[in-house]
Design an enzyme around this catalytic site. Structure first.
Site, PDB file in Angstrom:
ATOM      1  N   ARG A  90     -11.355   3.533 -18.574  1.00 60.21           N
ATOM      2  CA  ARG A  90     -10.104   4.174 -19.012  1.00 60.21           C
ATOM      3  C   ARG A  90      -9.993   4.153 -20.531  1.00 60.21           C
ATOM      4  NH1 ARG A  90      -7.000   0.522 -15.201  1.00 60.21           N
ATOM      5  NH2 ARG A  90      -7.246   1.487 -13.171  1.00 60.21           N
ATOM      6  N   ARG A 130      -0.783  -7.532  -1.002  1.00 63.55           N
ATOM      7  CA  ARG A 130      -0.699  -7.135  -2.404  1.00 63.55           C
ATOM      8  C   ARG A 130      -0.280  -5.667  -2.441  1.00 63.55           C
ATOM      9  NH1 ARG A 130      -5.175  -5.014  -6.487  1.00 63.55           N
ATOM     10  NH2 ARG A 130      -3.790  -4.876  -8.273  1.00 63.55           N
ATOM     11  N   HIS A 182      -0.924  -5.879 -13.148  1.00 60.84           N
ATOM     12  CA  HIS A 182      -1.566  -7.208 -13.176  1.00 60.84           C
ATOM     13  C   HIS A 182      -0.533  -8.330 -13.263  1.00 60.84           C
ATOM     14  CE1 HIS A 182      -5.168  -5.119 -15.325  1.00 60.84           C
ATOM     15  NE2 HIS A 182      -5.432  -5.209 -14.034  1.00 60.84           N
ATOM     16  N   GLU A 216      -4.981 -14.436  -8.040  1.00 63.05           N
ATOM     17  CA  GLU A 216      -3.866 -13.622  -7.552  1.00 63.05           C
ATOM     18  C   GLU A 216      -3.588 -13.916  -6.075  1.00 63.05           C
ATOM     19  OE1 GLU A 216      -6.147 -10.541  -9.530  1.00 63.05           O
ATOM     20  OE2 GLU A 216      -4.280  -9.453  -9.834  1.00 63.05           O
ATOM     21  N   ASN A 229      -5.444  -7.246   0.714  1.00 67.42           N
ATOM     22  CA  ASN A 229      -5.404  -6.368  -0.462  1.00 67.42           C
ATOM     23  C   ASN A 229      -6.140  -5.075  -0.083  1.00 67.42           C
ATOM     24  OD1 ASN A 229      -5.650  -5.131  -2.910  1.00 67.42           O
ATOM     25  ND2 ASN A 229      -6.560  -6.885  -3.976  1.00 67.42           N
TER      26      ASN A 229
END
Ligand code: ADP
Length: 404
Positions: free
Chosen positions: A242, A92, A181, A385, A7
């Site tokens: 965010r 990923r 996601h 993940e 990743n």
């Protein structure tokens, strides 16, 4: 088969090596500050208490991958005796645009497709591609797969993915909701079906991935029907830094009042907003919870606003699916904060959603946390993940071998 999961960020690289014969984690690690002063690798072999760390200059991702391989081969901390033991690499990748709705084996056409949609994820796709190319240079004969954050959401129907701006912008630039996601939402939805012992095709699930970045997804019959992140990860929930959903007119208003450029405003919305901007304390809920205890009112407001938005989406997705059977919490905050889960689920009894406050006192462990008489099951499921990426990679590479 041993599968290496990579990743890659712009200056970091996380990795795991899994043995897919029994889905066990053999080792994992992190390379930080690639290409900047202070590069270092931290490597952990499963079952060993002490970590292997090495601070050494690493100019680029090629250097980083070389150090990962060295760590995996190390005589004390290593877990393989030869590179040939690594049967496949799973990468990923954040954005596949509308190109891929499933994981794929990487060839030249995949790299081209990822380059073609790099402007959709300028912060993420270029380092992902760099990571793939660095691995290919060092392990040229090893098959590799790309697993995309966006792929799971490609089942979202047009009425949920188009924005109501002139349609030509969708046609010209593919401006639409993509969602992110996806690997995590898919993993916890599949685990939900397993834990409840019900076929996923018979379930309506709302998955809440609440980490630093956060999103909610409506999953019906195993398929993503809508999700809160949009064209970029900026839309949807209030997050660590965010802003989430926003009246876009605020952007022009702020430009004029604060004399800021568009990139400056975008930086504010991405990096200085969310619970961090609201509280003025931190983007991390551990700090916020401490501040709330100490009587900080803005921290309390930030937590309430965050939870309010999650409730808002849960309500919306119940309407979209005409009901819900399970609500799932995952990722750093979803797995660890009993407090936030309790605020989100508070007074939803009329919708058949009843959290058990005693069962809710749990952290990072797969559990059903709803009351026995709750019509809707509420679950805590730690996301994984990497395992999902390893499973897809393993499947694709086995298929390839069968076809050769
Ligand atoms: P990401 O992968 O998006 O960076 P994570 O899934 O690792 O995020 O989640 C990180 C966030 O989880 C932290 O910023 C923090 O808000 C929250 N978190 C982690 N541990 C705890 C905890 N023990 N209590 C409350 N919140 C926590």
């Amino acid at each position: 088969m041993k599968v290496l999961i990579i990743n890659c960020g712009s200056s970091s690289l996380k990795y795991q090596l899994l043995d897919m014969t029994n889905e066990t984690l053999l080792a994992k690690g992190l390379v930080e500050r690639i290409g900047i002063e202070g590069s270092a690798i931290t490597h952990e072999k499963t079952g060993r208490k002490d970590k292997f760390t090495l601070a050494t200059p690493m100019e680029d991702h090629n250097d980083a991958i070389r150090h990962v391989i060295q760590a995996l081969l190390d005589k004390d901390h290593g877990v393989v005796s030869s590179m040939d033991e690594i049967g496949a690499v799973g990468h990923r990748v954040v954005h596949a645009g509308e190109m891929y709705s499933k994981s794929v084996l990487i060839d030249k056409s995949v790299i081209k497709a990822l380059n073609d949609c790099a402007d959709l994820a300028p912060l993420h796709n270029p380092p992902n591609i760099t990571g793939i190319e660095a691995c290919q240079a060092i392990m040229p004969g090893t098959p590799m797969a790309a697993v995309f954050d966006t792929a799971f959401h490609q089942t979202i129907p047009p009425e949920a993915y188009v924005y109501a701006i002139p349609y030509e912008y969708y046609e010209k630039y593919r401006i639409r909701r993509y969602g992110f996601h996806g690997t995590s939402h898919k993993y916890v939805a599949e685990r939900t079906a397993d834990i409840l012992g019900v076929n996923i095709k018979d379930l309506k699930i709302i998955t809440c991935h609440l980490g630093n970045g956060a999103s909610v997804t409506a999953i019906k019959r195993g398929k993503s029907l809508d999700t809160s992140m949009g064209f970029t990860p900026l839309e949807g929930l209030v997050m660590g830094t965010r802003a989430g959903d926003l009246d876009t007119a605020i952007i022009q208003f702020l430009c004029e009042k604060e004399d800021m450029s568009l990139p400056e405003i975008m930086n504010v919305l991405n990096m200085e907003s969310g619970v961090y901007g609201l509280s003025g304390v931190s983007s991390d809920f551990r700090d916020l919870e401490q501040a709330v205890e100490a009587g900080n009112e803005r921290a309390a407001l930030a937590v309430k606003v965050f939870a309010h938005r999650v409730r808002f989406y849960i309500g919306a997705y119940i309407a979209i699916m005409n009901g819900v059977d399970a609500i799932v919490f995952t990722a750093g905050l979803g797995e660890n904060s009993a407090e936030v889960r309790a605020i989100i689920c508070n007074e939803l009894g009329n919708l058949g959603i009843k959290l058990d406050l005693v069962k809710n006192k749990v952290r990072g462990k797969e559990s059903v946390i709803s009351k026995d008489d709750s019509r809707v099951a509420i679950l805590l499921i730690p996301t994984n993940e990497e395992l999902m990426i390893a499973r897809d990679t393993y499947k694709l590479v086995n298929k390839l071998k069968r076809n050769v």
